[in-house]
Design an enzyme around this catalytic site. Sequence first.
Site, PDB file in Angstrom:
ATOM      1  N   ARG A 187       0.806   5.251  16.046  1.00 38.65           N
ATOM      2  CA  ARG A 187      -0.522   5.362  16.647  1.00 38.65           C
ATOM      3  C   ARG A 187      -0.467   5.216  18.175  1.00 38.65           C
ATOM      4  O   ARG A 187      -1.308   4.561  18.786  1.00 38.65           O
ATOM      5  CB  ARG A 187      -1.476   4.322  16.057  1.00 38.65           C
ATOM      6  CG  ARG A 187      -1.670   4.446  14.553  1.00 38.65           C
ATOM      7  CD  ARG A 187      -2.242   5.800  14.184  1.00 38.65           C
ATOM      8  NE  ARG A 187      -2.372   5.907  12.733  1.00 38.65           N
ATOM      9  CZ  ARG A 187      -1.466   6.492  11.941  1.00 38.65           C
ATOM     10  NH1 ARG A 187      -0.374   7.031  12.458  1.00 38.65           N
ATOM     11  NH2 ARG A 187      -1.647   6.567  10.646  1.00 38.65           N
ATOM     12  N   SER A 235     -11.319   3.779  10.771  1.00 42.57           N
ATOM     13  CA  SER A 235     -10.862   2.393  10.683  1.00 42.57           C
ATOM     14  C   SER A 235     -10.844   1.760  12.070  1.00 42.57           C
ATOM     15  O   SER A 235     -10.304   2.340  13.020  1.00 42.57           O
ATOM     16  CB  SER A 235      -9.469   2.334  10.069  1.00 42.57           C
ATOM     17  OG  SER A 235      -9.495   2.820   8.743  1.00 42.57           O
ATOM     18  N   GLU A 307      -7.668   0.178  16.776  1.00 44.64           N
ATOM     19  CA  GLU A 307      -7.220   1.542  17.067  1.00 44.64           C
ATOM     20  C   GLU A 307      -8.146   2.248  18.041  1.00 44.64           C
ATOM     21  O   GLU A 307      -7.784   3.263  18.635  1.00 44.64           O
ATOM     22  CB  GLU A 307      -7.164   2.370  15.774  1.00 44.64           C
ATOM     23  CG  GLU A 307      -6.176   1.881  14.739  1.00 44.64           C
ATOM     24  CD  GLU A 307      -6.172   2.769  13.522  1.00 44.64           C
ATOM     25  OE1 GLU A 307      -6.839   3.824  13.562  1.00 44.64           O
ATOM     26  OE2 GLU A 307      -5.514   2.433  12.529  1.00 44.64           O
TER      27      GLU A 307
END
Length: 696
Positions: A187, A235, A307
């Site tokens: 990520r 998320s 994130e």
Amino acid sequence: MISEISRPSDKDISRIASLLGDRATRDEPLGPYTTYRVGGDASLFMRIMSVEDLHALSRALSKVQVPVLVLGRGSNMLIADSGFRGVAVTLGPFAEQIRLPQPNEAPILIAGAMAPLPVVARQSVHHGLSGFEWAVGVPGSVGGAVRMNAGGHGADMIASLLSVRLFHLERGIEANVSAANLGLRFRGSDLRDEHVVLSATLRLGWGNAAQGEEKISQIVKWRRENQPGGQNAGSVFVNPVAGKSSAGALIDGLGLRDYRIGSAVVSEKHANFIQADEDGSADDVVELMTFVRQRVYEAHGIELRSEIRLVGFASAVTTDAGAPLATAQQRDTQLETAFGSPVGTDLSIPMPTFAEQLSDEVLSELQDAFEGEATPIGNLRVVRPDSDLDIETNIEIDSSLLTHETDNRRIVIIDDDLRRPTDSDFPVDEQTSSVNVAPTSDISNVVMDSRLITRRRDVSRNVARHKIRWLVAVGSVVAVIALALIVLASPIIGVRNVEIEGARYMSADLLVSVEKSLRGKSVLTVDANAAERRLEGDPWVESVRIRTFFPSRLVIEIVERIPVAWFLGVDNRARIVDPQGRVLAVETGQPTQYLQITGVGPNLAPGASAGEIYRAAAQLVTGLPSELEERVLNVGTAGPNQLTMTLRSGTLINFGQPVEIQNKLIALLVLLRRQDPKQIISIDLTDPQSPTVQSK
């Protein structure tokens, strides 16, 4: 570095706004560009319509440094209510194109940075490719997926990414960069705000379309059952230990489902999703993120990492929410090395230096060569004029050249070779070179009769009268002809004012050349037909009409062909076509103002015909009703005689053979009015009377 720039002043914002001109707008709301749909305005907003716009932005940033925010689909970003103080950038339709390989080619797919991941996934599977099905459940763009190495369902971008086309805003350089040089990790990557992703090249595999469709259906079903829709960014927190503990389970275990702060609420369906109300507040979302993170730490001692990228928030707020901070980009990374020499490198031309001391003799020769007189004057003699000569001259006649000077100051030059002979044999004066003729030296003495003299006089008068009449008649005819020629050649009726109507795309050089050839010509005799034929030789021109208006005005009326679509040739250059499939122009790049006909077509020059299937595709584009125009992403050719279309929702439409197009479009409109296209995977209109719909 752009990421290192502090909050810019009003003066800096105004200055870069003036440098960007009409390319940028002020105070653009950024909420609609994110999936949270909340947040404030950008000081400046710029929609990049071509790579040239990026060069313009790069030149402006070299003069005024302000922060830059690159927006994709905004599926992993939250904008503060206070907005973003800098230049927010989003790429236009040119970055939405998807190039699919032909069945006999390697399974290499090229997707623009703004292409939605679900669309790329569906098109790849429909084309018989495998390996990108996982992306159907990620509501982001290809560019954002590259930057954060997006993934899901056991796969991510690094598994298929070969290379990326990047534009470096600081250096103003466009380059292809290998995936190995991007610093891809879980990520994340080395990409920063100065690196604008233009497109990505993916290596996939050839597979079974039916199996791919089934896999996509399973992914869509799972996400629909387990994840909420609405205004969120997926998320919020990363799982602390992959495969062992889940962030959603930790939050759910604390009973925080449906917990609300202001306009933000923890989702009832999935505890790791935070929803924002319509017209909600970004500050409420961040406050809820911070609260949830704090509760998990107090209960389990685990610091959750987010994130989501927070934009416009204070560093302390970002840290408390667990979101990543903007970090300075290292200049010695492989990514920066891929762009060549650093910005600070001195690229000026070096000046030569000499270590050896030159001798005095050499220096003397150089001085003589560079400081001496260029023209010798030692042999020149200045002659002063005599005071007796009453003329203004710098040259004096040498008296030795004069043979004789008479009393009346006449100069006589004796030269038998130059003296002209006389018509008589009388002696020549040796002193004056003149001929002496005596008064009685006539060679004849004729006595004339008076009657003969009178008769001769009358005849002469009659002859003179006839000559005068003939001269008057001939002179009149000549005068009339001359007057006509003068009038025709007169600038009074010469073309001075040329007006051009309808010219937009055709060659400007040809137009200027024809215009110059017409100017100055008489409006009565100008060859308009030849000029019309020259102009009609341009591929863009359908017809030309030239009208003249007395005394000096000329109007060129041009009817141009209408460009409606484009396709890529084998040479990777775009062919723009009109509704008849005629190639109007060949361009480097992607003319995104027209719809693309997907696939790779023949290399054709302007003026050539692209063939029946491309003509049918172009006519399909022309026949699109206004209700469909904004929904269509592209049209395509599937096989030698099959037409397809892709909607921006990702829905694939098969028209079959290019017949009954109008009936098929009507059937398509009826279906789209009855059902949300986002819920439709594909529509088969081969038989417009009984279309087949595959829903999610």
